[in-house]
Design a protein around this motif. Structure first.
Motif, PDB file in Angstrom:
ATOM      1  N   GLY A   1       0.763  -1.115  -0.100  1.00 26.73           N
ATOM      2  CA  GLY A   1      -0.206   0.021  -0.058  1.00 26.73           C
ATOM      3  C   GLY A   1       0.951   1.417  -0.103  1.00 26.73           C
ATOM      4  O   GLY A   1       1.804   1.500   0.851  1.00 26.73           O
ATOM      5  N   ILE A   2       0.444   2.196  -0.523  1.00 25.62           N
ATOM      6  CA  ILE A   2       1.317   3.347  -0.875  1.00 25.62           C
ATOM      7  C   ILE A   2       0.618   4.468  -0.368  1.00 25.62           C
ATOM      8  O   ILE A   2      -0.575   4.690  -0.758  1.00 25.62           O
ATOM      9  N   ILE A   3       0.809   5.122   0.648  1.00 24.21           N
ATOM     10  CA  ILE A   3       0.299   6.022   1.470  1.00 24.21           C
ATOM     11  C   ILE A   3       0.275   7.363   0.535  1.00 24.21           C
ATOM     12  O   ILE A   3       1.048   8.076   0.032  1.00 24.21           O
ATOM     13  N   ASN A   4      -0.918   7.636   0.040  1.00 26.11           N
ATOM     14  CA  ASN A   4      -1.286   8.634  -0.812  1.00 26.11           C
ATOM     15  C   ASN A   4      -1.635   9.997  -0.178  1.00 26.11           C
ATOM     16  O   ASN A   4      -2.763  10.090   0.185  1.00 26.11           O
ATOM     17  N   TYR A   5      -0.559  10.911   0.014  1.00 27.68           N
ATOM     18  CA  TYR A   5      -0.972  12.154   0.549  1.00 27.68           C
ATOM     19  C   TYR A   5      -0.472  13.198  -0.070  1.00 27.68           C
ATOM     20  O   TYR A   5      -0.220  14.588   0.354  1.00 27.68           O
TER      21      TYR A   5
ATOM     22  N   SER B   1      -0.207  -5.781   3.236  1.00 25.36           N
ATOM     23  CA  SER B   1       0.985  -6.402   4.064  1.00 25.36           C
ATOM     24  C   SER B   1       1.910  -5.535   4.387  1.00 25.36           C
ATOM     25  O   SER B   1       2.488  -5.739   5.234  1.00 25.36           O
ATOM     26  N   HIS B   2       2.255  -4.545   3.270  1.00 19.91           N
ATOM     27  CA  HIS B   2       3.372  -3.774   3.500  1.00 19.91           C
ATOM     28  C   HIS B   2       2.940  -2.350   2.985  1.00 19.91           C
ATOM     29  O   HIS B   2       2.002  -2.168   2.243  1.00 19.91           O
ATOM     30  N   MET B   3       3.569  -1.513   3.682  1.00 22.68           N
ATOM     31  CA  MET B   3       3.424   0.048   3.214  1.00 22.68           C
ATOM     32  C   MET B   3       4.575   0.777   2.864  1.00 22.68           C
ATOM     33  O   MET B   3       5.710   0.624   3.437  1.00 22.68           O
ATOM     34  N   ILE B   4       4.366   1.730   1.899  1.00 23.26           N
ATOM     35  CA  ILE B   4       5.506   2.671   1.636  1.00 23.26           C
ATOM     36  C   ILE B   4       4.897   3.906   1.566  1.00 23.26           C
ATOM     37  O   ILE B   4       3.931   4.212   1.318  1.00 23.26           O
ATOM     38  N   ILE B   5       5.837   4.978   2.301  1.00 31.38           N
ATOM     39  CA  ILE B   5       5.521   6.187   2.537  1.00 31.38           C
ATOM     40  C   ILE B   5       6.574   6.805   1.472  1.00 31.38           C
ATOM     41  O   ILE B   5       7.821   7.147   1.621  1.00 31.38           O
ATOM     42  N   PRO B   6       6.052   7.216   0.207  1.00 31.47           N
ATOM     43  CA  PRO B   6       6.898   8.153  -0.645  1.00 31.47           C
ATOM     44  C   PRO B   6       6.965   9.578  -0.364  1.00 31.47           C
ATOM     45  O   PRO B   6       6.496   9.969   0.820  1.00 31.47           O
ATOM     46  N   GLY B   7       7.916  10.211  -1.014  1.00 34.52           N
ATOM     47  CA  GLY B   7       8.001  11.751  -0.640  1.00 34.52           C
ATOM     48  C   GLY B   7       9.121  12.371  -1.481  1.00 34.52           C
ATOM     49  O   GLY B   7      10.391  11.863  -1.622  1.00 34.52           O
TER      50      GLY B   7
ATOM     51  N   GLY C   1       8.497  19.765   6.009  1.00 36.69           N
ATOM     52  CA  GLY C   1       7.139  20.535   6.863  1.00 36.69           C
ATOM     53  C   GLY C   1       6.020  20.339   5.952  1.00 36.69           C
ATOM     54  O   GLY C   1       4.763  20.065   6.553  1.00 36.69           O
ATOM     55  N   ALA C   2       6.109  20.660   4.588  1.00 33.67           N
ATOM     56  CA  ALA C   2       4.952  20.498   3.724  1.00 33.67           C
ATOM     57  C   ALA C   2       4.262  19.154   3.683  1.00 33.67           C
ATOM     58  O   ALA C   2       3.324  19.099   3.575  1.00 33.67           O
ATOM     59  N   ALA C   3       5.321  18.227   3.566  1.00 27.69           N
ATOM     60  CA  ALA C   3       4.850  16.775   3.562  1.00 27.69           C
ATOM     61  C   ALA C   3       4.221  16.448   4.797  1.00 27.69           C
ATOM     62  O   ALA C   3       2.980  15.625   4.556  1.00 27.69           O
ATOM     63  N   MET C   4       4.649  16.776   5.942  1.00 29.80           N
ATOM     64  CA  MET C   4       3.837  16.768   7.151  1.00 29.80           C
ATOM     65  C   MET C   4       2.402  17.213   7.346  1.00 29.80           C
ATOM     66  O   MET C   4       1.530  16.475   7.704  1.00 29.80           O
ATOM     67  N   GLU C   5       2.415  18.425   6.716  1.00 31.49           N
ATOM     68  CA  GLU C   5       1.012  19.041   6.675  1.00 31.49           C
ATOM     69  C   GLU C   5       0.120  18.178   5.856  1.00 31.49           C
ATOM     70  O   GLU C   5      -1.215  18.077   6.432  1.00 31.49           O
ATOM     71  N   LYS C   6       0.650  17.838   4.818  1.00 32.53           N
ATOM     72  CA  LYS C   6      -0.196  17.021   3.812  1.00 32.53           C
ATOM     73  C   LYS C   6      -0.498  15.803   4.528  1.00 32.53           C
ATOM     74  O   LYS C   6      -1.667  15.186   4.520  1.00 32.53           O
ATOM     75  N   LEU C   7       0.396  14.969   5.161  1.00 26.83           N
ATOM     76  CA  LEU C   7      -0.004  13.803   5.994  1.00 26.83           C
ATOM     77  C   LEU C   7      -1.116  14.058   7.052  1.00 26.83           C
ATOM     78  O   LEU C   7      -1.842  13.233   7.220  1.00 26.83           O
ATOM     79  N   LYS C   8      -0.863  15.226   7.698  1.00 25.78           N
ATOM     80  CA  LYS C   8      -1.745  15.529   8.950  1.00 25.78           C
ATOM     81  C   LYS C   8      -3.234  15.569   8.134  1.00 25.78           C
ATOM     82  O   LYS C   8      -4.454  15.191   8.660  1.00 25.78           O
ATOM     83  N   ASP C   9      -3.521  16.310   6.868  1.00 23.21           N
ATOM     84  CA  ASP C   9      -4.795  16.271   6.388  1.00 23.21           C
ATOM     85  C   ASP C   9      -5.340  15.037   5.830  1.00 23.21           C
ATOM     86  O   ASP C   9      -6.596  14.870   5.886  1.00 23.21           O
TER      87      ASP C   9
ATOM     88  N   VAL D   1       6.916  -1.247   7.116  1.00 20.97           N
ATOM     89  CA  VAL D   1       6.901   0.064   6.512  1.00 20.97           C
ATOM     90  C   VAL D   1       8.108   0.794   5.989  1.00 20.97           C
ATOM     91  O   VAL D   1       8.903   0.581   6.723  1.00 20.97           O
ATOM     92  N   LEU D   2       7.986   1.153   4.734  1.00 21.25           N
ATOM     93  CA  LEU D   2       9.269   1.793   4.243  1.00 21.25           C
ATOM     94  C   LEU D   2       8.911   3.131   3.857  1.00 21.25           C
ATOM     95  O   LEU D   2       8.225   3.593   2.889  1.00 21.25           O
ATOM     96  N   GLY D   3       9.865   4.036   4.327  1.00 16.24           N
ATOM     97  CA  GLY D   3       9.928   5.616   3.882  1.00 16.24           C
ATOM     98  C   GLY D   3      10.894   5.930   2.944  1.00 16.24           C
ATOM     99  O   GLY D   3      12.029   5.360   3.017  1.00 16.24           O
ATOM    100  N   ILE D   4      10.680   6.421   1.876  1.00 18.57           N
ATOM    101  CA  ILE D   4      11.597   6.810   0.557  1.00 18.57           C
ATOM    102  C   ILE D   4      11.987   8.138   0.599  1.00 18.57           C
ATOM    103  O   ILE D   4      10.865   9.173   0.443  1.00 18.57           O
TER     104      ILE D   4
END
Length: 197
Positions: free
Chosen positions: A3-7, A39-45, A50-58, A72-75
């Motif tokens: 699953g790709i976190i879509n923010y 089963s697995h998650m990717i947080i792209p970016g 800071g802007a990405a964090m605000e979008k993730l909060k939304d 979970v894998l952050g890129i």
């Protein structure tokens, strides 16, 4: 299935194209209910932490991400989001891995952003199975995660030693772009998709 976190993290076409080439099934996660499908998650970016964090909060996904027990894998900026704080915008981040994201010092006589291929040194972590030390990966970033041997699973040198990859429990992060790093990068994605906890 990944699953790709879509923010709204910017262009993720190269990531989805790489997963498709590897025949790794994936889908987009837009809300908390959709986390269960994967089963697995990717947080792209890409871009500004800071802007990405605000979008993730939304998205309302922050607390759900922190509670995840699956891999979970952050890129790139996705990796930086896992840390405690970024000097970029003086931003408080997810604080899943207690390290800091810092700006490259212009006095180091290096070009900023750090853009291009760079060798890494890795520990014998499952994420790097089949990958030699000094393998080259593709980086594009102006901020770096401070080296910390407790969480560092790969390091790189660019004016100073920094974390190229980190891990705490089921959370992994890579500063480079595996989806733009040729065969070695594809092997990282494949290894991640095969992780079990």
């Amino acid at each position: 299935m990944i699953g790709i976190i879509n923010y709204g993290a910017g262009n993720i076409f190269s990531l989805t194209a790489a997963l498709a080439r590897l025949n790794i099934a994936y889908g987009m996660v837009n809300n908390e209910d959709e986390l269960e499908k994967y089963s697995h998650m990717i947080i792209p970016g890409v871009g500004h932490a800071g802007a990405a964090m605000e979008k993730l909060k939304d998205t309302g996904l922050i607390e759900a991400i922190k509670k995840l027990s699956k891999p979970v894998l952050g890129i790139c900026v996705g990796m930086q989001l896992l840390t405690e704080h970024s000097e970029e915008g003086d931003s408080t981040l997810l604080n899943i891995i207690p390290v800091m994201t810092k700006k490259f010092d212009k006095t180091l006589s290096i070009k900023i952003p750090h853009m291009g291929w760079n060798a890494i040194q890795h520990t014998n972590n499952s994420l790097f199975k089949g990958i030699e030390n000094n393998e080259q990966f593709y980086f594009v970033h102006s901020y770096f995660i401070e080296y910390n041997p407790t969480f560092d699973i790969a390091s790189a040198d660019y004016g100073l030693k920094f974390s190229a990859a980190i891990q705490k429990n089921n959370f992994y992060g890579v500063q480079f772009h595996p989806e733009k790093s040729g065969k070695a990068g594809e092997l990282i994605l494949k290894n991640f998709s095969n992780l079990s906890l």
